[in-house]
Structures are given as C-alpha cells and as structure tokens.
Enzyme design. Structure first.
Site, PDB file in Angstrom:
ATOM      1  N   LEU A   1      -3.414  -2.125  10.020  1.00 20.99           N
ATOM      2  CA  LEU A   1      -2.366  -1.328  10.641  1.00 20.99           C
ATOM      3  C   LEU A   1      -3.040  -0.386  11.631  1.00 20.99           C
ATOM      4  O   LEU A   1      -4.140   0.103  11.359  1.00 20.99           O
ATOM      5  CB  LEU A   1      -1.612  -0.497   9.594  1.00 20.99           C
ATOM      6  CG  LEU A   1      -0.646  -1.214   8.643  1.00 20.99           C
ATOM      7  CD1 LEU A   1      -0.034  -0.204   7.672  1.00 20.99           C
ATOM      8  CD2 LEU A   1       0.442  -1.952   9.399  1.00 20.99           C
ATOM      9  N   ASP A   2      -2.396  -0.119  12.757  1.00 17.45           N
ATOM     10  CA  ASP A   2      -2.946   0.831  13.727  1.00 17.45           C
ATOM     11  C   ASP A   2      -3.180   2.191  13.064  1.00 17.45           C
ATOM     12  O   ASP A   2      -2.483   2.570  12.124  1.00 17.45           O
ATOM     13  CB  ASP A   2      -1.980   1.031  14.893  1.00 17.45           C
ATOM     14  CG  ASP A   2      -1.868  -0.194  15.775  1.00 17.45           C
ATOM     15  OD1 ASP A   2      -2.748  -1.060  15.688  1.00 17.45           O
ATOM     16  OD2 ASP A   2      -0.889  -0.280  16.543  1.00 17.45           O
ATOM     17  N   VAL A   3      -4.154   2.932  13.581  1.00 15.49           N
ATOM     18  CA  VAL A   3      -4.435   4.274  13.066  1.00 15.49           C
ATOM     19  C   VAL A   3      -3.173   5.132  13.082  1.00 15.49           C
ATOM     20  O   VAL A   3      -2.912   5.902  12.151  1.00 15.49           O
ATOM     21  CB  VAL A   3      -5.549   4.952  13.904  1.00 15.49           C
ATOM     22  CG1 VAL A   3      -5.695   6.417  13.521  1.00 15.49           C
ATOM     23  CG2 VAL A   3      -6.878   4.227  13.692  1.00 15.49           C
TER      24      VAL A   3
ATOM     25  N   THR B   1      -0.070   4.211  12.785  1.00 19.14           N
ATOM     26  CA  THR B   1       1.055   3.633  12.050  1.00 19.14           C
ATOM     27  C   THR B   1       0.803   3.766  10.557  1.00 19.14           C
ATOM     28  O   THR B   1      -0.290   3.474  10.076  1.00 19.14           O
ATOM     29  CB  THR B   1       1.245   2.155  12.415  1.00 19.14           C
ATOM     30  OG1 THR B   1       1.487   2.041  13.819  1.00 19.14           O
ATOM     31  CG2 THR B   1       2.409   1.540  11.665  1.00 19.14           C
TER      32      THR B   1
END
Length: 292
Positions: free
Chosen positions: A124-126, A128
């Site tokens: 997951l993106d930082v 998100t």
C-alpha cells in the site's frame, strides 16, 4: 596522468565513478576543483571526497502505533497499516515500515522474496491506510504471491472524491503511465498499462461522494489517477488536484483513501476468508464534518 586514469589506479574506482565525482566538484588539487581530463602533477595535494556507502535496506525494528494485527496464523498476517508507514525499506525512505513493525512485535516473517522485502506479497502507498497482508511462511508467500499475480484476491477500497461521479456506479477503463512532465506522478496516457477500476456510490454529500472501489488491476496510484482524470480527485490529495479549501475544512492532510477489505483463499486449506479494517480517526472525522 589524467585525473580519471590516476584515481582509478589509486583508489580502485571505475572511470565512470571518477567522472561523476569530478562533475560534482569532489576532486580538488591544491584546493582547486579539477575535471576528469585534467592532469595530476607531482608534489601537489590531492583531495577526494568519496560518496557515502550505500545504506543497508534492512528494516529498522520499531513498534508502530496504530498498526493493529487483524488476523494472524502460521501462514498469514493481516494488519491495519497506518498512514505514513511504508510496506518495506526502500532507498531514500527513512520512516517506519511494516516489516520493521512486525519484527519489533515478535512476528516471524517468510524468508522468501528479496532481502529487503521478505514476506511482502502486496503493498500500500505510504499515504494510504488500511488492511494489508504479509506472508508468515514460505507456503504463504508462494500461494499469496501467485494469488495477487493472478488477480484472484478481492481488493476493496473506500474513497472520498470531490463532486459526484456520473454515473453513480461504473467502471473506469483507462491506461496509466508516468506523467509526461512530472515523473513522480502518474496519469492516464495512451501508451500506459491497462488499468480498470470499478466503483459504486455508498453515500453522496453536497461537495463529495463516498465510493466503494474494486480494483481489477493494481497500478501505482490507480484510484487517485483514475478519479482525478474524471475531475473527481480524492479529497485531501493536492498531488492530483484536490481543492485545498475543502481539504482544510475536512481536516485532511492526506488523500481520503482506505483499503477496507481483502478477500483471498487461505494458503493452508484454500478456504475463502475476508479481513476488514475500520476507518482511522482522520478519515472518520472528514465524514463526520460532511454529515454535519
């Protein structure tokens, strides 16, 4: 001798590396910066500043507040990833990581995968938050990695976007690639990779809409890019065009995007399971403001 040839001989560096040092002004003779093709003269003082050695990408063990374990057994660890936490160490990232948090909490992780990404089967993106699964065993790694690759995992996100998408339920099928003028961003491009996003409206407000989003593909920033391309960017996401005044009113300092549910077949016996993650306080607060 020429500077590049001499330093390659003296220090065991490649000529390419010496050229980079010279271009950066890190080679001086008697205090004067020299280029790679200048000559070294006897009885002068040579001063070379070498680059720092590459840093280890081993995860730094530290307990992470808010990184709750949602499910764990000998094959699978499902957790609630807070915003501001990366999945694994990367060059240039100094902050906390999921792997470091799990190690600090005493969890065993699969040894499969690259050294800095052992056990990581998805990311997951930082910026998100939400549910994320990590492999605890070698069996878990191989089965889950294949499931994500074959797109048999059900990934459900909730996103708060500006305005009201038309239609209220639909599919966005648009290729995504690097932004032509900003490589750190992504955009819908003609030569991008195929990208498909399905969405349904959960709740509509005057200024924004809460959506249930299912990803058929998993491109970087896919949800953010697709809805921005429709002029409905995620609230709190200035990188992709959100309204700063609305962001401030909702108290958002990051995109309103949360991985609420993961569904997959368990690596041990194949039974289907789902893991859910509740909204974190900042995202819940934004909804409360809209509902009020």
């Amino acid at each position: 001798m020429r500077v590049d040839a001499a330093l390659a001989k003296l220090l065991g560096l490649s000529r390419t590396m010496v050229a980079e040092l010279a271009e950066a002004g890190d080679i001086r003779v008697d205090g004067r910066t020299v280029g790679k093709s200048d000559r070294l003269i006897a009885d002068t003082w040579l001063d070379v500043t070498l680059p720092e050695p590459p840093k280890s990408l081993e995860p730094k063990e530290e307990l992470i507040e808010g990184m709750d374990i949602l499910y764990a057994d000998e094959d699978v660890i499902a957790l609630n990833k807070p915003v501001g936490v990366a999945a694994h160490p990367t060059v240039g990232w100094e902050g906390p990581t999921v792997l470091g948090g799990l190690a600090a909490a005493g969890f065993r992780i699969s040894t499969s995968g690259p050294p800095e990404r052992k056990g990581i089967v998805q990311r997951l993106d930082v910026g998100t938050s939400g549910v994320m699964v990590v492999a605890a065993s070698e069996r878990g790694y191989s089965v889950l990695k294949r499931a994500f690759r074959d797109r048999t995992v059900t990934k459900t996100y909730h996103a708060l976007v500006q305005g009201h998408p038309d239609p209220l339920t639909g599919t966005i099928d648009a290729p995504i690639g690097r932004h032509p003028s900003a490589g750190w961003r992504f955009a819908v491009t003609t030569d991008g990779k195929p990208s498909i996003t399905h969405y349904e409206t959960i709740e509509a407000f005057r200024e924004a809409t809460l959506l249930d989003v299912h990803l058929e593909t998993g491109r970087t920033h896919q949800i953010r890019v697709h809805f921005s391309s429709l002029h409905h960017p995620c609230c709190g996401d200035p990188m992709y065009g959100s309204d700063p005044n609305l962001n401030q009113r909702l108290g958002l300092t990051r995109q309103w995007l949360h991985a609420v549910r993961l569904g997959f077949e368990h690596p041990a016996d194949g039974h289907y399971m789902e893991v859910e993650s509740p909204y974190p306080p900042d995202l819940q607060h934004a909804l409360d403001v809209l509902r009020a």
